[in-house]
Design an enzyme around this catalytic site. Structure first.
Site, PDB file in Angstrom:
ATOM      1  N   HIS A   1     -42.800 -45.871 -29.514  1.00 19.71           N
ATOM      2  CA  HIS A   1     -41.597 -46.519 -30.052  1.00 19.71           C
ATOM      3  C   HIS A   1     -41.942 -47.969 -30.356  1.00 19.71           C
ATOM      4  CE1 HIS A   1     -37.659 -48.364 -30.149  1.00 19.71           C
ATOM      5  NE2 HIS A   1     -37.798 -48.912 -28.966  1.00 19.71           N
TER       6      HIS A   1
ATOM      7  N   TYR B   1     -32.356 -52.086 -32.725  1.00 14.16           N
ATOM      8  CA  TYR B   1     -31.666 -52.897 -31.727  1.00 14.16           C
ATOM      9  C   TYR B   1     -32.369 -54.238 -31.619  1.00 14.16           C
ATOM     10  CZ  TYR B   1     -35.320 -51.417 -28.383  1.00 14.16           C
ATOM     11  OH  TYR B   1     -36.519 -51.185 -27.749  1.00 14.16           O
TER      12      TYR B   1
ATOM     13  N   ASP C   1     -19.609 -20.306 -11.570  1.00 21.44           N
ATOM     14  CA  ASP C   1     -18.741 -19.155 -11.346  1.00 21.44           C
ATOM     15  C   ASP C   1     -19.452 -17.910 -11.869  1.00 21.44           C
ATOM     16  OD1 ASP C   1     -18.464 -19.766 -14.048  1.00 21.44           O
ATOM     17  OD2 ASP C   1     -16.316 -19.380 -14.098  1.00 21.44           O
TER      18      ASP C   1
END
Length: 820
Positions: free
Chosen positions: A229, A263, A548
């Site tokens: 990255h 960013y 369940d």
């Protein structure tokens, strides 16, 4: 053998990055003292992902669990100090939108933040530029400000936690390269390094992108892909001169420009820029050089300027002041991605005592460490981890090719606007039912889950939708939806439909002692005659719902179980006594649900057995034949209509489908998809484990207390439920109906009491109830609000959607349609 006393357990943690250091701190805080943390590099910055991480901590996302991890990371790092400074700088976060799609998504994200208890505010462009004066205000439609987010000082946080853990007895050893994992009798016994062997009762792989290497030594698959990255830093900028304290580095929020996969964060007088806009760059963890052989550190690869060039131009477009600057330095940093983008946590079943805490970024590090420490010391985590459980992946999802394809796609989509129903595009199709060819002929629209192709509706049913009066949907709720789903739901209620239930997991439990084993593992009474089917629960020791199950007793020592995930199989296998066999029969079998008021007219002529209500009662099972096909038939219904689940082997599946289809023609049979199924099951109030209820909820809170039979004897979780009942709960899974028949929500929206500024709960599942003519939402609410008739409202993309608490089930409360 494990130690006699848990606190005497010898623990070896492999990896002294932020996860390993956090885990040592959490374990020693819980009283475990014999903790050794090994790393091949020098401490406190051994050269893994932590050593180069930019430290961004954004708490909000679609996963409640990941938000809880991040929230705890913020809280903990706030409390840690190194060099006289906090290990967390709460500069906040700012996500900006430059497209209408992103601006809408930020409204949705503000709702997620409210649901999970994170402070967030939508801002105008002017207020965004107040927080980040360098922004080009003319490009911005708005932003989402999260003031409690910020920057983690990862390496100082490691040092602070190392010091605390060492003060309690832990030790951290640098430059110890792990070369092997010792085992005996299916248990881990030690860790071999180039500087000696360390005996261990528990070994935790927190090795980051080296996780697959460590896992291979233990014979355990670690499904993650290391990827590079890009991160670059500008020259000093005049606009930042004197703005920031060099010790804290930043004062403005972390800035995310997700429309361009970017960013930004401050580094005193420079800007750091991270980019996900480039091509995926997979990294072979076996080829990463050791610390002393790496130019900078093992996780820092050479910067590829050509990959960053488009991102640099996009950065200048958003922050024009960068036009007078340039990239001073950069690197391609290695970190981990999994096929679904979530961490990989838990203990291996094949090698007991070998734990994974992998694919964890700094954002979630302390939260993950706390959960894993609780799991190790208490026997269960203190939060719901089903999304992160290492057993969630199917065998078909563990091939290196699959992991690489999905990991790379997750990298590409990390900042994309992802719809909750949106499937990965490749590799597909991977798993298909025997009916796949027929489904294609009928124009099935497939979504994917667990590797399975799942029809959500069939274009062949489009004529049935003509003339239906349905509310117009907004663009978001209209994605992955068709009005055909309404026609399929209606046909199920009025005639009969075939549903492909093959992707639902099926387990087989056989052998002497099977009944006693299942009685001890589950909540309901299973000591019934062969032919009985029982809905029951798997609880953890604290009374939380792990899953369940639907259990059919086919013979005295033969049970077929409808389960939810690989974690159910893992739990049963771990606890099965000698002589009891637990087997996953899903890949070799298939299932068709035949449901609707004409189901008996369709099925009865195909079998010589009595399928009348008297001859084949509700929640009963039998082996029979449908035409030429041997089947296990169970009279169950998750759509609230008469019908059966018909199971057979995969080789006979297509013949079963064709037999039912031909016999159903005179009755107007259709194939129906998961979209109609979900609508119908919510009309009946049937819970979906993993969405509506998890281990964080007790049966009485979730409305499934009827499946608990304490009088039958001891079972896991029974003691924790003593004194609990529906009358004692303080929160409840609650049925809501939206007041406006045209309104639709999809799930995870915050729910507000009248006049309240803070949400009281959040939506779990939601779908339009075509039989009722309005949207249904189930939500967790305080018991005081869960009173039929109570008015509330939901926040959906910033809009207030009025709703009312309703009595459940909404459809056929007397069960007359199923029991006929």
């Amino acid at each position: 053998m494990p130690p006699a006393s848990p606190t005497d357990a010898r623990v070896v943690v492999i990896g002294a990055g932020i996860v390993g250091c956090s885990l040592a701190d959490e374990l020693t805080a819980r009283g475990w003292r014999d903790v050794t943390v090994l790393d091949q590099g020098p401490l406190p910055a051994p050269g893994g992902s932590t050593s180069h991480a930019p430290g961004l901590v954004f708490q909000t996302g679609p996963s409640k669990t990941m938000t809880e991890f991040a929230t705890y990371t913020v809280e903990k790092f706030h409390s840690l100090e190194a060099d006289g400074l906090s290990c967390f700088n709460p500069v906040g976060g700012l996500e900006i939108a430059t497209t209408e799609e992103r601006w809408a998504d930020l409204h949705r994200k503000a709702g997620l933040a409210a649901s999970w208890g994170v402070r967030a505010e939508l801002l105008t462009p002017r207020r965004c530029t107040d927080l980040w004066p360098m922004l080009d205000e003319g490009r911005i439609l708005g932003g989402l400000h999260t003031p409690d987010d910020g920057l983690a000082r990862a390496v100082p946080a490691c040092r602070a936690q190392m010091a605390r853990a060492e003060s309690r007895g832990a030790r951290f050893l640098e430059r110890h390269t792990v070369t092997g994992i010792e085992r005996d009798g299916g248990r881990v016994t030690g860790v071999v390094t180039d500087r000696g062997t360390f005996p261990a009762d528990h070994v935790v792989s927190a090795a980051g992108f080296w996780g697959p290497v460590i896992g291979a030594m233990a014979g355990v698959d670690v499904p993650l892909l290391p990827l590079a990255h890009q991160y670059a830093t500008t020259e000093p900028l005049p606009a930042l001169d004197g703005v920031n304290d060099p010790r804290t580095e930043a004062s403005r929020p972390i800035l995310r420009f997700q429309d361009r996969d970017l960013y930004f964060r401050e580094h005193t007088d420079r800007i750091g820029i991270g980019s996900y806009a480039h091509r995926p760059m997979p990294v072979d963890p076996y080829a990463v050089p050791a610390f002393d052989d790496a130019p900078v550190m093992p996780s820092s690869l050479p910067f590829t300027e050509e990959d960053f060039a488009p991102s640099w131009q996009d950065s200048i477009g958003l922050l024009p002041a960068l036009g007078a600057s340039r990239v001073a330095d950069g690197f391609n940093g290695v970190f981990s991605f999994t096929p679904d983008g979530m961490p990989v946590l838990g203990e291996s079943r094949e090698l007991r005592g070998f734990w994974l805490a992998e694919a964890v970024w700094v954002t979630a590090s302390a939260g993950v460490a706390r959960a894993v420490a609780a799991w190790m010391t208490d026997g269960r985590p203190d939060t719901d981890l089903h999304e992160c459980d290492l057993h969630r992946f199917e065998d078909a999802q563990r091939s290196p090719a699959y992991i690489e394809d999905r990991g790379a796609q997750n990298f590409v989509e990390v900042y994309d606007v992802i719809h909750p129903l949106q499937p990965m595009e490749a590799p597909r199709p991977l798993r298909v039912s025997p009916f796949y060819a027929r489904q294609q002929e009928l124009g099935a629209f497939f979504l994917e889950g667990g590797g399975w192709e799942r029809p959500h509706w069939y274009e062949a049913n489009a004529p049935l939708a003509e003339g239906l009066q349905l509310p117009e949907r907004d663009a978001w709720s209209a994605r992955y939806w068709s009005p055909i789903a309404a026609a399929e739901a209606r046909a199920t209620r009025e005639k009969v439909a075939l549903y492909d239930m093959t992707p639902l997991r099926r387990l087989e439990v056989t052998g002497p002692g099977s009944l006693g084993f299942l009685q001890a593992m589950t909540t309901n009474q299973l000591n019934k005659k062969p032919g009985a089917v029982t809905y029951t629960l798997l609880l953890d020791e604290g009374g939380g719902i792990r899953s369940d199950l639907t259990v059919a007793r086919l013979a005295p020592d033969h049970f077929q179980i409808g389960a939810n995930s690989g974690a159910d199989l893992d739990r049963l296998l771990r606890h099965a006594p000698d002589g009891v066999q637990v087997r996953d029969i899903t890949p070799g079998t298939c299932c068709i649900g035949v449901w609707g008021p004409l189901a008996r007219e369709l099925v009865q002529p195909l079998t010589r057995d009595d399928f009348s209500h008297q001859g084949f009662g509700y929640f009963k099972a039998r082996r029979t034949h449908i035409g030429h096909v041997p089947v296990t038939a169970m009279r169950l219904s998750y759509v609230g209509e008469l019908g059966w689940e018909l199971y057979t082997t995969a080789d006979l599946g297509l013949r079963l489908w064709d037999t039912l289809w031909e016999a159903g023609r005179p009755h107007g049979v259709i194939a129906a998809g998961r979209s109609a199924f979900n609508s119908l099951r919510l009309e009946k109030g049937y819970r979906s484990w993993g969405h509506d209820m998890t281990c964080e909820h007790t049966p009485y809170e979730a409305g499934v207390g009827f499946a608990v039979r304490p009088a039958k004897g001891d079972f896991t979780g029974r003691a924790a439920l003593e004194g609990h009942s529906e009358r004692t709960v303080t929160r409840k899974l609650t049925c809501l109906t939206l007041d406006d028949p045209a309104a639709v929500v999809l799930g995870k929206e915050p729910v507000y009491a009248q006049g309240a500024d803070a949400p009281s709960g959040y939506v779990t599942s939601a779908a339009y109830g075509y039989t009722l003519g309005r949207c249904i939402a189930y939500a967790w609410l305080p018991a005081a609000l869960a009173v039929p008739g109570t008015a509330v409202h939901l926040a959906y993309f910033g809009e207030k959607i009025p709703a009312t608490v309703a009595e459940e089930p909404l459809f056929d409360p007397q069960m007359t349609r199923i029991r006929r």
